[in-house]
Design a protein around this motif. Structure first.
Motif, PDB file in Angstrom:
ATOM      1  N   TYR A 159      11.364  -6.186  -6.899  1.00 10.71           N
ATOM      2  CA  TYR A 159      11.435  -5.202  -5.829  1.00 10.71           C
ATOM      3  C   TYR A 159      10.013  -4.883  -5.404  1.00 10.71           C
ATOM      4  O   TYR A 159       9.227  -4.346  -6.184  1.00 10.71           O
ATOM      5  CB  TYR A 159      12.164  -3.955  -6.340  1.00 10.71           C
ATOM      6  CG  TYR A 159      12.442  -2.923  -5.293  1.00 10.71           C
ATOM      7  CD1 TYR A 159      13.296  -3.184  -4.235  1.00 10.71           C
ATOM      8  CD2 TYR A 159      11.842  -1.681  -5.354  1.00 10.71           C
ATOM      9  CE1 TYR A 159      13.552  -2.245  -3.282  1.00 10.71           C
ATOM     10  CE2 TYR A 159      12.092  -0.728  -4.403  1.00 10.71           C
ATOM     11  CZ  TYR A 159      12.950  -1.018  -3.368  1.00 10.71           C
ATOM     12  OH  TYR A 159      13.203  -0.081  -2.417  1.00 10.71           O
ATOM     13  N   ASP A 160       9.667  -5.212  -4.168  1.00 10.33           N
ATOM     14  CA  ASP A 160       8.305  -5.022  -3.682  1.00 10.33           C
ATOM     15  C   ASP A 160       8.180  -3.644  -3.038  1.00 10.33           C
ATOM     16  O   ASP A 160       8.797  -3.366  -2.014  1.00 10.33           O
ATOM     17  CB  ASP A 160       7.954  -6.117  -2.680  1.00 10.33           C
ATOM     18  CG  ASP A 160       6.473  -6.148  -2.374  1.00 10.33           C
ATOM     19  OD1 ASP A 160       5.705  -5.476  -3.093  1.00 10.33           O
ATOM     20  OD2 ASP A 160       6.089  -6.847  -1.424  1.00 10.33           O
ATOM     21  N   ILE A 161       7.390  -2.773  -3.631  1.00 13.78           N
ATOM     22  CA  ILE A 161       7.253  -1.394  -3.171  1.00 13.78           C
ATOM     23  C   ILE A 161       6.453  -1.299  -1.877  1.00 13.78           C
ATOM     24  O   ILE A 161       6.596  -0.338  -1.120  1.00 13.78           O
ATOM     25  CB  ILE A 161       6.650  -0.501  -4.281  1.00 13.78           C
ATOM     26  CG1 ILE A 161       6.818   0.988  -3.964  1.00 13.78           C
ATOM     27  CG2 ILE A 161       5.189  -0.821  -4.489  1.00 13.78           C
ATOM     28  CD1 ILE A 161       8.202   1.476  -4.116  1.00 13.78           C
ATOM     29  N   THR A 162       5.609  -2.274  -1.580  1.00 11.24           N
ATOM     30  CA  THR A 162       4.801  -2.201  -0.365  1.00 11.24           C
ATOM     31  C   THR A 162       5.652  -2.284   0.893  1.00 11.24           C
ATOM     32  O   THR A 162       5.319  -1.679   1.902  1.00 11.24           O
ATOM     33  CB  THR A 162       3.740  -3.310  -0.350  1.00 11.24           C
ATOM     34  OG1 THR A 162       4.385  -4.578  -0.469  1.00 11.24           O
ATOM     35  CG2 THR A 162       2.742  -3.122  -1.469  1.00 11.24           C
ATOM     36  N   ASP A 172       0.652   9.775   1.685  1.00 11.95           N
ATOM     37  CA  ASP A 172      -0.023   8.495   1.869  1.00 11.95           C
ATOM     38  C   ASP A 172      -1.136   8.589   2.918  1.00 11.95           C
ATOM     39  O   ASP A 172      -2.146   7.916   2.811  1.00 11.95           O
ATOM     40  CB  ASP A 172       0.966   7.407   2.284  1.00 11.95           C
ATOM     41  CG  ASP A 172       1.862   6.994   1.129  1.00 11.95           C
ATOM     42  OD1 ASP A 172       1.453   7.177  -0.032  1.00 11.95           O
ATOM     43  OD2 ASP A 172       2.965   6.489   1.394  1.00 11.95           O
ATOM     44  N   VAL A 189       8.661  -1.057   1.192  1.00 16.82           N
ATOM     45  CA  VAL A 189       9.257   0.281   1.338  1.00 16.82           C
ATOM     46  C   VAL A 189       8.216   1.257   1.897  1.00 16.82           C
ATOM     47  O   VAL A 189       8.524   2.080   2.758  1.00 16.82           O
ATOM     48  CB  VAL A 189       9.810   0.783  -0.012  1.00 16.82           C
ATOM     49  CG1 VAL A 189      10.316   2.205   0.097  1.00 16.82           C
ATOM     50  CG2 VAL A 189      10.904  -0.136  -0.507  1.00 16.82           C
ATOM     51  N   LYS A 190       6.979   1.181   1.421  1.00 14.00           N
ATOM     52  CA  LYS A 190       5.931   2.076   1.918  1.00 14.00           C
ATOM     53  C   LYS A 190       5.632   1.836   3.392  1.00 14.00           C
ATOM     54  O   LYS A 190       5.317   2.758   4.125  1.00 14.00           O
ATOM     55  CB  LYS A 190       4.649   1.913   1.099  1.00 14.00           C
ATOM     56  CG  LYS A 190       4.693   2.609  -0.225  1.00 14.00           C
ATOM     57  CD  LYS A 190       3.328   2.569  -0.882  1.00 14.00           C
ATOM     58  CE  LYS A 190       3.339   3.371  -2.154  1.00 14.00           C
ATOM     59  NZ  LYS A 190       2.015   3.449  -2.757  1.00 14.00           N
ATOM     60  N   GLN A 191       5.713   0.598   3.835  1.00 12.82           N
ATOM     61  CA  GLN A 191       5.484   0.311   5.238  1.00 12.82           C
ATOM     62  C   GLN A 191       6.616   0.834   6.100  1.00 12.82           C
ATOM     63  O   GLN A 191       6.401   1.304   7.219  1.00 12.82           O
ATOM     64  CB  GLN A 191       5.314  -1.193   5.452  1.00 12.82           C
ATOM     65  CG  GLN A 191       4.021  -1.732   4.909  1.00 12.82           C
ATOM     66  CD  GLN A 191       3.953  -3.242   5.019  1.00 12.82           C
ATOM     67  OE1 GLN A 191       4.914  -3.888   5.402  1.00 12.82           O
ATOM     68  NE2 GLN A 191       2.803  -3.799   4.662  1.00 12.82           N
TER      69      GLN A 191
END
Length: 61
Positions: free
Chosen positions: A3-6, A17, A8-10
């Motif tokens: 699961y790539d958190i980046t 942030d 979701v942050k984008q």
């Protein structure tokens, strides 16, 4: 099942942030707390003093 958190942050940036948004929100909260503390520090002693009649205050001097 990585699961790539980046990603979701984008898609959903959080308020902390962005530095300017974080600074503005924290500063506003601190300002409100300080304003409430100062107003309470002025209101309660002034309310107590205003209950003394001027004649009694002059007689004690």
């Amino acid at each position: 099942m990585g699961y790539d958190i980046t990603i979701v942050k984008q898609l959903m940036p959080l308020w902390y942030d962005d530095f300017l948004t974080h600074f503005a929100i924290v500063s506003l909260v601190i300002y409100i707390i300080m304003l409430i503390a100062v107003m309470a520090g002025i209101y309660f002693p002034a309310r107590r003093i205003s209950r003394i009649s001027p004649i009694e205050a002059l007689r004690e001097e």
